[in-house]
Design an enzyme around this catalytic site. Structure first.
Site, mmCIF file in Angstrom:
data_model
loop_
_atom_site.group_PDB
_atom_site.id
_atom_site.type_symbol
_atom_site.label_atom_id
_atom_site.label_comp_id
_atom_site.label_asym_id
_atom_site.label_seq_id
_atom_site.Cartn_x
_atom_site.Cartn_y
_atom_site.Cartn_z
ATOM 1 N N ALA A 217 0.996 -1.235 -0.085
ATOM 2 C CA ALA A 217 0.254 0.044 0.069
ATOM 3 C C ALA A 217 0.995 1.429 0.019
ATOM 4 O O ALA A 217 0.508 2.006 -0.779
ATOM 5 C CB ALA A 217 -0.869 0.070 1.081
ATOM 6 N N VAL A 218 1.819 1.284 0.811
ATOM 7 C CA VAL A 218 2.745 2.388 0.849
ATOM 8 C C VAL A 218 3.590 2.628 -0.359
ATOM 9 O O VAL A 218 3.843 3.499 -0.928
ATOM 10 C CB VAL A 218 3.661 2.487 2.245
ATOM 11 C CG1 VAL A 218 4.705 3.631 2.242
ATOM 12 C CG2 VAL A 218 2.623 2.643 3.450
ATOM 13 N N ARG B 122 7.563 -13.657 -3.533
ATOM 14 C CA ARG B 122 6.100 -13.818 -3.863
ATOM 15 C C ARG B 122 5.578 -12.965 -4.900
ATOM 16 O O ARG B 122 4.683 -13.289 -5.682
ATOM 17 C CB ARG B 122 5.546 -14.015 -2.629
ATOM 18 C CG ARG B 122 4.220 -14.569 -2.358
ATOM 19 C CD ARG B 122 3.414 -14.916 -1.151
ATOM 20 N NE ARG B 122 3.622 -13.738 -0.303
ATOM 21 C CZ ARG B 122 2.910 -12.599 -0.205
ATOM 22 N NH1 ARG B 122 1.849 -12.587 -1.100
ATOM 23 N NH2 ARG B 122 3.149 -11.704 0.779
ATOM 24 N N SER B 123 5.903 -11.648 -4.843
ATOM 25 C CA SER B 123 5.188 -10.737 -5.401
ATOM 26 C C SER B 123 6.062 -10.224 -6.530
ATOM 27 O O SER B 123 5.813 -9.444 -7.444
ATOM 28 C CB SER B 123 4.985 -9.410 -4.568
ATOM 29 O OG SER B 123 4.112 -9.503 -3.412
ATOM 30 N N ARG C 59 14.135 3.460 13.602
ATOM 31 C CA ARG C 59 14.137 4.837 14.081
ATOM 32 C C ARG C 59 14.566 5.166 15.276
ATOM 33 O O ARG C 59 14.909 6.470 15.444
ATOM 34 C CB ARG C 59 12.495 4.769 14.291
ATOM 35 C CG ARG C 59 11.641 5.006 12.953
ATOM 36 C CD ARG C 59 10.136 5.020 13.180
ATOM 37 N NE ARG C 59 9.375 4.666 11.884
ATOM 38 C CZ ARG C 59 8.405 3.988 11.872
ATOM 39 N NH1 ARG C 59 7.814 3.546 13.059
ATOM 40 N NH2 ARG C 59 7.776 3.917 10.666
ATOM 41 N N CYS D 89 3.499 7.199 11.106
ATOM 42 C CA CYS D 89 2.641 7.882 10.369
ATOM 43 C C CYS D 89 1.956 8.819 11.245
ATOM 44 O O CYS D 89 1.705 9.842 11.298
ATOM 45 C CB CYS D 89 1.655 7.211 9.667
ATOM 46 S SG CYS D 89 0.790 5.715 10.547
ATOM 47 N N GLY E 28 -2.983 2.131 7.370
ATOM 48 C CA GLY E 28 -1.658 1.809 8.035
ATOM 49 C C GLY E 28 -1.384 0.403 8.263
ATOM 50 O O GLY E 28 0.055 0.046 8.386
ATOM 51 N N ARG F 298 -7.616 2.291 16.636
ATOM 52 C CA ARG F 298 -7.983 2.044 14.989
ATOM 53 C C ARG F 298 -9.704 2.099 14.959
ATOM 54 O O ARG F 298 -10.194 1.783 15.513
ATOM 55 C CB ARG F 298 -7.888 0.720 14.771
ATOM 56 C CG ARG F 298 -7.583 0.449 13.273
ATOM 57 C CD ARG F 298 -6.574 0.907 12.603
ATOM 58 N NE ARG F 298 -5.149 0.091 12.738
ATOM 59 C CZ ARG F 298 -4.184 0.548 12.315
ATOM 60 N NH1 ARG F 298 -4.072 1.471 11.500
ATOM 61 N NH2 ARG F 298 -3.154 -0.292 12.580
ATOM 62 N N HIS G 121 -5.427 9.439 9.017
ATOM 63 C CA HIS G 121 -5.406 9.557 10.399
ATOM 64 C C HIS G 121 -6.001 10.847 10.971
ATOM 65 O O HIS G 121 -5.605 11.855 10.550
ATOM 66 C CB HIS G 121 -4.199 9.271 10.870
ATOM 67 C CG HIS G 121 -3.723 7.958 10.805
ATOM 68 N ND1 HIS G 121 -4.415 6.881 10.093
ATOM 69 C CD2 HIS G 121 -2.305 7.327 10.944
ATOM 70 C CE1 HIS G 121 -3.548 5.716 10.249
ATOM 71 N NE2 HIS G 121 -2.445 6.118 10.400
ATOM 72 N N ASN H 225 -2.479 9.232 5.864
ATOM 73 C CA ASN H 225 -1.378 8.319 6.620
ATOM 74 C C ASN H 225 -0.389 7.415 5.538
ATOM 75 O O ASN H 225 0.731 7.310 5.880
ATOM 76 C CB ASN H 225 -2.085 7.342 7.466
ATOM 77 C CG ASN H 225 -3.130 6.407 6.905
ATOM 78 O OD1 ASN H 225 -3.957 7.110 6.655
ATOM 79 N ND2 ASN H 225 -2.843 5.204 6.729
#
Lengths: 345, 345
Positions: free
Chosen positions: B16-17, B42-43, B102, B131, B162, B244, B251, B324
């Site tokens: 998705a990101v 796999r992808s 991070r 995010c 997310g 959530r 968000h 997000n």
């Protein structure tokens, strides 16, 4: 000695909360001699089954309150303003579930777990607080008694049923439209009487009720002012941000609490689980915490995610969930009636 | 003088990101010499169109980073842990969108509106914050510069995207099941790797990521620790409750801010509306405030519901919304790349 029997009336019998009041009266063992169901002229004429008996809904007029002992109002503030005094004039005790009288200094504002004794200070009308206030003060009262309460900062996650049956239909209609990739055409929320409408399906709307001069909404000011009134403490610091989310029934609240004295989390869990009207669901290892979908249909206030703030001494965070139509409205009203009857007998 | 051209790689190109990173790279005017798209075995093999050219997605292996100048990672922490050092070893700058590095003291954690200068302290890896952290610090930075920042208490209203594409599909599937009055059978949320699954459709789940010993979730600790690191201020008091809700993308955050000096609401609106990356949507009279549905697809952070606390001096509440997947992930990563390239030239 025969137990006194009471003639009850429900005003707004066909609404979302009215129906829950009737359900709750049916389930509880109240000494009901007669039940009168009232609504607007538009909804009058329909029949509702109560304990096996079909009751025809009548138009709410001043005369309809003749002989009524206890009238539960849930038909909007303007109906209460007009008809509650008429019911009182005819000898009824009014338990009002609108915002019409909540801040009236002559009207007790009651959550039985917190200030049951105020019931007996009534001059004919007792007000039922706003749904989002009720569940929060139930969760806070044991903390207040044990540790002293200084400050509350709450952010709410409120369901649409607080806006009535039409908002439930609206959420479902919009959700289906989004899933079908069709236009949503918002029609009801955030506030029926205001011009702008926003999508509630798959969205979060930070407006419940109209805005005040100070930038807070009326819903937020209800939480702030009602909490102080119920707890008889004007020095209490309360802040609220009220948000509508796409949930049908069950309000959730993220509550930050600053106490006078230092709490211990295990002790708080124990204290709350022994307190009336509260169920503690708090086991992170088992991913157990309150959820709106699980609170629906239950009378209790559910509390979890209890943890100490990492910076501010004497402070806690918790997650408080309850069925806004039951403890937030119908059940709290019926509880007031039960406590009133118990105090009378 | 010719502008230097860069060989980019996107790791997690089919997620998705990853897809949003590719879209954002396509829209921006970066000097891209070549784009390598990488994914799991796999992808791999699928094709993605970029600026009219079909690029075949390859398996992410150490050798795939040969010749790459800038690698944008968004394929989960374990992939970053394994492959980011391999990319760095081959001379690439890694911009990592996972939590893997991070809090590593050797890795700058960057939101360009706040600490762009940290980009140039990198030793091969720059981390992109979580995010929910990014949009909050963008909104807070101008307040911090003008009034000084003491304390933040945030409650989030986070969308499912997310958690990736599978969570979006899950929300839609569950929502349709509820509308059809069928069983929901939760399968993905709150945390894919944990045993308990909860309904997200028409619900609010107060758990994002796993629980820590202190009762906070990892998502909440990310907001707390990352904010302090980005702002280089360990004395900052930050508390978070991460929830959530059934929103696809965008968000929302209810943010309480205590400042060193007293703010004025009109002045804050003006300040934020002149700040980079922020759009102020704040007109209660017009029912204007940020909404997740409106923020979707936009690069900016939207701020509204700005109001002073009624009790605590120097304090504000605000409502902060952003996409997000964009500012919260893809766009912030690409922004870092842009600032890096600008600083190099």
């Amino acid at each position: 000695m025969a137990i006194k029997q009471f003639h009850f009336a429900v005003v707004g019998a066909t609404g979302a909360v009215g129906q829950q009041i009737i359900n709750t009266l049916e389930k509880r063992a109240l000494p009901i001699k007669k039940l009168t169901l009232l609504s607007s002229a538009r909804s009058a004429g329909s029949s509702i089954l109560f304990k096996g008996e079909s009751i025809t809904v009548q138009e709410a007029t001043p005369e309809a309150f003749e002989g009524v002992d206890i009238a539960l109002f849930s038909a909007g503030g303007s109906v209460s303003k007009k008809l509650a005094p008429e019911a009182v004039k005819r000898g009824a005790l009014v338990i009002d579930n609108t915002s019409a009288y909540r801040m009236d200094p002559d009207v007790p504002l009651v959550v039985p777990e917190v200030n049951k004794e105020d019931i007996f200070l009534n001059k004919g009308i007792i007000a039922n607080p706003n749904c989002s206030t009720i569940q929060m003060v139930v969760a806070l009262q044991p903390l207040r008694e044990k540790y002293g309460l200084k400050r509350i900062i709450v952010s709410t996650y409120q369901s649409v049923s607080g806006s009535g049956q039409s908002a439930i239909t609206e959420l479902k209609r919009q959700s289906q439209a989004v899933l079908n990739e069709e236009d949503v055409n918002p029609d009801i929320l955030p506030v029926g009487s205001l011009p702008k409408k926003h999508q509630i399906a798959f969205n979060a709307i930070p407006q419940i009720d109209v805005f005040q001069e100070n930038g807070f909404t009326f819903e937020e000011m209800k939480m702030i002012n009602e909490t102080k009134k119920i707890m008889h403490d004007d020095t209490l610091q309360v802040s609220a941000t009220c948000v509508r989310i796409p949930v049908v029934t069950g309000h959730s609240e993220s509550v930050f609490v600053e106490l006078e004295n230092e709490p211990d989390v295990a002790e708080v869990r124990e204290l709350l689980s022994q307190s009336s009207g509260i169920i503690v669901e708090d086991d992170p290892a088992d991913q157990l915490y309150p959820l709106a979908t699980r609170a629906e249909g239950e009378l209790e206030v559910f509390v979890g995610r209890i943890r100490k703030d990492l910076d501010v001494p004497n402070s806690l965070h918790m997650w408080v969930v309850s069925d806004n139509l039951l403890k937030g409205a119908a059940w709290n009203s019926v509880q007031i009636a039960e406590a009133y009857i118990e105090g009378k007998s």
